[in-house]
Design a protein around this motif. Structure first.
Motif, PDB file in Angstrom:
ATOM      1  N   LYS A   1      -5.635  -7.173   9.236  1.00  0.00           N
ATOM      2  CA  LYS A   1      -4.756  -8.342   8.606  1.00  0.00           C
ATOM      3  C   LYS A   1      -3.606  -7.672   8.174  1.00  0.00           C
ATOM      4  CE  LYS A   1      -8.928 -10.703   6.509  1.00  0.00           C
ATOM      5  NZ  LYS A   1     -10.021  -9.770   7.164  1.00  0.00           N
ATOM      6  N   PRO A   2      -2.566  -8.511   8.024  1.00  0.00           N
ATOM      7  CA  PRO A   2      -0.972  -7.854   7.603  1.00  0.00           C
ATOM      8  C   PRO A   2      -1.165  -7.416   6.002  1.00  0.00           C
ATOM      9  CG  PRO A   2      -1.165 -10.200   7.678  1.00  0.00           C
ATOM     10  CD  PRO A   2      -2.350  -9.991   8.174  1.00  0.00           C
ATOM     11  N   PHE A   3      -2.078  -6.659   5.530  1.00  0.00           N
ATOM     12  CA  PHE A   3      -2.181  -6.490   4.040  1.00  0.00           C
ATOM     13  C   PHE A   3      -1.443  -5.219   3.640  1.00  0.00           C
ATOM     14  CE2 PHE A   3      -5.399  -3.889   6.386  1.00  0.00           C
ATOM     15  CZ  PHE A   3      -5.300  -2.886   5.670  1.00  0.00           C
ATOM     16  N   PHE A   4      -0.641  -4.620   4.295  1.00  0.00           N
ATOM     17  CA  PHE A   4      -0.083  -3.332   4.199  1.00  0.00           C
ATOM     18  C   PHE A   4       0.975  -2.927   5.155  1.00  0.00           C
ATOM     19  CE2 PHE A   4      -0.334   1.617   3.718  1.00  0.00           C
ATOM     20  CZ  PHE A   4      -0.069   1.406   2.420  1.00  0.00           C
ATOM     21  N   ARG A   5       2.047  -2.287   4.491  1.00  0.00           N
ATOM     22  CA  ARG A   5       3.462  -1.960   5.429  1.00  0.00           C
ATOM     23  C   ARG A   5       3.392  -0.673   6.032  1.00  0.00           C
ATOM     24  NH1 ARG A   5       9.377  -3.697   3.302  1.00  0.00           N
ATOM     25  NH2 ARG A   5      10.683  -2.109   4.907  1.00  0.00           N
ATOM     26  N   TRP A   6       2.941   0.224   5.101  1.00  0.00           N
ATOM     27  CA  TRP A   6       3.246   1.787   5.400  1.00  0.00           C
ATOM     28  C   TRP A   6       2.445   2.581   6.121  1.00  0.00           C
ATOM     29  CZ3 TRP A   6       8.219   1.721   4.036  1.00  0.00           C
ATOM     30  CH2 TRP A   6       8.362   0.716   2.919  1.00  0.00           C
ATOM     31  N   HIS A   7       2.122   1.921   7.295  1.00  0.00           N
ATOM     32  CA  HIS A   7       1.185   2.624   8.004  1.00  0.00           C
ATOM     33  C   HIS A   7       1.790   3.154   9.346  1.00  0.00           C
ATOM     34  CE1 HIS A   7      -2.580   4.069  10.143  1.00  0.00           C
ATOM     35  NE2 HIS A   7      -2.480   3.295  11.213  1.00  0.00           N
ATOM     36  N   GLY A   8       2.229   4.874   9.055  1.00  0.00           N
ATOM     37  CA  GLY A   8       3.103   5.328  10.238  1.00  0.00           C
ATOM     38  C   GLY A   8       4.354   5.039   9.713  1.00  0.00           C
ATOM     39  N   PRO A   9       5.412   5.119  10.737  1.00  0.00           N
ATOM     40  CA  PRO A   9       6.915   5.177  10.347  1.00  0.00           C
ATOM     41  C   PRO A   9       7.067   3.584   9.915  1.00  0.00           C
ATOM     42  CG  PRO A   9       6.778   6.342  12.345  1.00  0.00           C
ATOM     43  CD  PRO A   9       5.088   5.995  11.858  1.00  0.00           C
ATOM     44  N   ASP A  10       8.055   3.155   9.169  1.00  0.00           N
ATOM     45  CA  ASP A  10       8.165   1.828   8.828  1.00  0.00           C
ATOM     46  C   ASP A  10       9.220   1.019   9.940  1.00  0.00           C
ATOM     47  OD1 ASP A  10       8.690  -0.413   7.392  1.00  0.00           O
ATOM     48  OD2 ASP A  10      10.192   0.062   6.241  1.00  0.00           O
ATOM     49  N   LEU A  11       8.708   0.177  10.601  1.00  0.00           N
ATOM     50  CA  LEU A  11       9.127  -0.408  11.497  1.00  0.00           C
ATOM     51  C   LEU A  11       9.579  -1.808  11.203  1.00  0.00           C
ATOM     52  CD1 LEU A  11       7.344   0.468  14.595  1.00  0.00           C
ATOM     53  CD2 LEU A  11       9.149   1.282  13.778  1.00  0.00           C
ATOM     54  N   THR A  12       9.468  -2.316   9.917  1.00  0.00           N
ATOM     55  CA  THR A  12       9.995  -3.357   9.315  1.00  0.00           C
ATOM     56  C   THR A  12      11.448  -3.527   8.930  1.00  0.00           C
ATOM     57  OG1 THR A  12       7.456  -3.928   8.675  1.00  0.00           O
ATOM     58  CG2 THR A  12       9.399  -5.330   7.667  1.00  0.00           C
ATOM     59  N   GLY A  13      11.608  -2.142   8.203  1.00  0.00           N
ATOM     60  CA  GLY A  13      13.161  -2.223   7.677  1.00  0.00           C
ATOM     61  C   GLY A  13      13.881  -2.495   8.507  1.00  0.00           C
ATOM     62  N   PRO A  14      14.202  -2.318   9.733  1.00  0.00           N
ATOM     63  CA  PRO A  14      15.327  -2.327  10.437  1.00  0.00           C
ATOM     64  C   PRO A  14      15.502  -3.839  10.612  1.00  0.00           C
ATOM     65  CG  PRO A  14      14.188  -0.819  11.288  1.00  0.00           C
ATOM     66  CD  PRO A  14      13.474  -1.015  10.317  1.00  0.00           C
ATOM     67  N   PHE A  15      14.565  -4.858  10.642  1.00  0.00           N
ATOM     68  CA  PHE A  15      14.796  -6.063  10.735  1.00  0.00           C
ATOM     69  C   PHE A  15      15.200  -6.918   9.473  1.00  0.00           C
ATOM     70  CE2 PHE A  15      12.115  -4.646  14.393  1.00  0.00           C
ATOM     71  CZ  PHE A  15      12.629  -5.105  15.334  1.00  0.00           C
ATOM     72  N   LEU A  16      15.234  -6.405   8.283  1.00  0.00           N
ATOM     73  CA  LEU A  16      15.487  -6.774   7.135  1.00  0.00           C
ATOM     74  C   LEU A  16      17.043  -6.497   6.726  1.00  0.00           C
ATOM     75  CD1 LEU A  16      12.225  -5.623   5.049  1.00  0.00           C
ATOM     76  CD2 LEU A  16      12.818  -8.027   6.177  1.00  0.00           C
ATOM     77  N   GLY A  17      17.792  -7.628   6.594  1.00  0.00           N
ATOM     78  CA  GLY A  17      19.117  -7.652   6.350  1.00  0.00           C
ATOM     79  C   GLY A  17      19.888  -7.393   7.680  1.00  0.00           C
ATOM     80  N   ASP A  18      19.323  -7.562   8.913  1.00  0.00           N
ATOM     81  CA  ASP A  18      20.106  -7.454   9.993  1.00  0.00           C
ATOM     82  C   ASP A  18      20.610  -8.639  10.761  1.00  0.00           C
ATOM     83  OD1 ASP A  18      17.718  -9.276  10.882  1.00  0.00           O
ATOM     84  OD2 ASP A  18      17.725  -8.312  12.912  1.00  0.00           O
ATOM     85  N   ALA A  19      20.928  -9.633   9.663  1.00  0.00           N
ATOM     86  CA  ALA A  19      21.479 -11.067  10.281  1.00  0.00           C
ATOM     87  C   ALA A  19      21.192 -11.225  11.647  1.00  0.00           C
ATOM     88  CB  ALA A  19      23.338 -10.747  10.082  1.00  0.00           C
ATOM     89  N   GLY A  20      20.114 -11.153  12.067  1.00  0.00           N
ATOM     90  CA  GLY A  20      19.626 -11.544  13.508  1.00  0.00           C
ATOM     91  C   GLY A  20      20.295 -10.560  14.604  1.00  0.00           C
ATOM     92  N   ALA A  21      20.727  -9.641  14.463  1.00  0.00           N
ATOM     93  CA  ALA A  21      21.324  -8.598  15.202  1.00  0.00           C
ATOM     94  C   ALA A  21      20.351  -7.851  15.924  1.00  0.00           C
ATOM     95  CB  ALA A  21      22.442  -7.686  14.560  1.00  0.00           C
ATOM     96  N   LEU A  22      19.309  -7.747  15.191  1.00  0.00           N
ATOM     97  CA  LEU A  22      18.243  -6.872  15.992  1.00  0.00           C
ATOM     98  C   LEU A  22      17.039  -7.793  16.799  1.00  0.00           C
ATOM     99  CD1 LEU A  22      17.893  -3.911  13.899  1.00  0.00           C
ATOM    100  CD2 LEU A  22      19.179  -4.273  15.772  1.00  0.00           C
ATOM    101  N   GLY A  23      16.707  -8.931  16.253  1.00  0.00           N
ATOM    102  CA  GLY A  23      15.862  -9.892  16.709  1.00  0.00           C
ATOM    103  C   GLY A  23      15.514 -10.961  16.162  1.00  0.00           C
TER     104      GLY A  23
END
Length: 483
Positions: free
Chosen positions: A149-171
């Protein structure tokens, strides 16, 4: 070249893949509340993706305290869905949340309701689903793990962060999962008057560091005037009824509504600066103790109690009418802001006031009114925002989102291109001024000089990520300065 309103993630994937094959750029648009040209295409061969059709709340999981939504969900819709269940994200939206969307807030950065205690909306994201430039789809956080389930963020390197604040430049974000908290049972609003910004700033800093307030925002006299003039809440019987309901106790709610109605709008007239605080907690004894601590901090800085109308109104109706995107008399307005370390705020305010003083004659000539507000973001940061109001014909966007009455009022203003140009110049000058103090503004889009203000190594890493995910730079080219 054209616009598309997809209905689901599979359509987005197909559109993006087809656009990539034909060499078209793809630009995402949420609620359209950006003021940094984030969704304005920078190349002619562009496909504009209107994501407002993806507005489903997919999963509410009270057992594991998370909610998953599509990007077109407005903050107001999320609030109204979760509130009867006694749940919310810790930061539950922006002032413009009646139209602003979750996807826009995560792409541009967003704060307000709950931000003094809990930071930004992005601080509470557990994971994302993102369509990349080739049309493929990836998940981040624990949702990327088999059978999880999507209950946790920090399993291994954080791959969520780059897509936050990206103004749609990464996906293109197609799903977002937020952690939830229970709605506190008790809320205490407080308001105070101050004579100087320094005193307000010191009080806000101390309250933020103490961690005792969910909200703690201040206005100067101009901001107070604009806010009170552009809201009809005080005279609105339905709005007063909301205040009664939101109080949780009929007798207390009726007393609060009667106080507000009797006080009218004039209680801020003699306040050079005002501070508005919301204390919330599960236990009344704890809320009361925190309110006493906040009042003690304010008193030490020379603050004086005011009627609690503003914070009470804000919590009773957190997402007001979109008529507020125009001034009281239909004026255009646009903000610019900086985010500072708490210790740098007074210097930033001093430089801002000096800059505005240098342009005072020109602003008066073009009837431009600057208004200033500030708000702590967590225990280490503070935002200073300047709102420029000026008479001018409305933008076509205004016709889409404001009432006919408000739009007709705006149409009385003659075109004011010189005033509009001066506002643009002032915004640029303020951004440069704030950058010298290490400001970290939200809403980078294509306006904030992000590249010029980043260390070369850091920006080089971003370029490497962009090249890996989008080698032909077809995802919102120009955003974050990426070409």
């Amino acid at each position: 070249a054209f616009m598309v309103r997809p209905r689901d993630r599979s359509e987005i994937s197909a559109i993006v893949a087809l656009a990539a094959a034909r060499g078209f750029a793809v630009v995402p648009r949420g609620g359209g509340m950006s003021y940094t040209r984030a969704y304005i295409p920078s190349v002619e061969r562009s496909v504009l993706l209107d994501l407002s059709g993806l507005d489903a709340i997919l999963t509410i999981d009270p057992d594991n305290m998370f909610v998953t939504v599509e990007p077109g969900v407005t903050w107001k819709k999320l609030y109204e869905t979760l509130k009867p269940m006694g749940l919310r994200p810790p930061v539950f939206g922006t002032i413009s949340g009646a139209a602003a969307t979750v996807g826009g807030g995560l792409s541009q950065g967003a704060i307000f309701h709950g931000s003094t205690q809990y930071g930004t909306v992005s601080d509470h994201v557990l994971g994302l689903e993102v369509v990349l430039a080739d049309g493929s789809c990836v998940r981040t956080g624990q949702a990327a793990t088999r059978n999880a389930k999507p209950f946790f963020r920090w399993h291994g390197p954080d791959l969520t962060g780059p897509f936050l604040g990206d103004a749609g430049a990464l996906g293109i974000k197609t799903e977002a999962t937020f952690r939830l908290i229970p709605w506190p049972d008790h809320m205490i609003p407080l308001s105070f008057s101050f004579d100087t910004f320094e005193a307000v700033w010191n009080a806000q800093n101390a309250i933020a560091r103490a961690g005792i307030a969910a909200d703690c925002f201040s206005f100067d006299a101009a901001a107070q005037h604009q806010m009170m003039d552009r809201t009809s809440l005080i005279e609105d019987a339905a709005a007063l009824a909301r205040i009664v309901r939101s109080s949780g106790n009929l007798f207390k709610g009726m007393k609060a509504a009667a106080r507000i109605a009797a006080g009218g709008k004039g209680f801020l007239d003699e306040s050079p600066f005002s501070l508005h605080v919301v204390i919330e907690h599960r236990h009344m004894e704890a809320a009361t103790a925190m309110a006493r601590e906040a009042a003690s901090i304010v008193a030490a800085e020379g603050g004086r109690p005011l009627p609690d109308t503003v914070p009470r109104m804000t919590r009773a109706q957190p997402f007001g009418s979109m008529d507020q995107v125009l001034g009281p008399s239909g004026e255009r307005w646009v903000p610019v802001h900086g985010l500072f370390a708490l210790s740098d705020g007074l210097e930033a305010m001093s430089r801002l006031q000096a800059l505005l003083a240098r342009h005072a004659a020109a602003m008066e000539q073009h009837r431009i009114l600057p208004a200033i507000l500030s708000n702590p973001v967590g225990a280490s940061a503070m935002i200073i925002e300047v709102l420029f109001y000026w008479p001018d014909t409305p933008h076509p966007l205004h016709e889409q989102i404001v009432s006919r009455e408000k739009y007709a009022r705006a149409m009385r203003h003659a075109p004011n291109p010189a005033g509009r140009a001066l506002v643009g110049q002032l915004r640029g000058d303020i951004l440069d001024c704030f950058a010298d103090l290490g400001s970290a503004p939200f809403g980078i889009g294509k306006t904030i000089p992000y590249r010029a203000n980043r260390a070369p190594g850091s920006y080089g890493l971003l370029q490497s990520i962009k090249s890996a995910l989008d080698p032909n730079c077809l995802m919102n080219p120009g955003a974050l300065g990426l070409q």
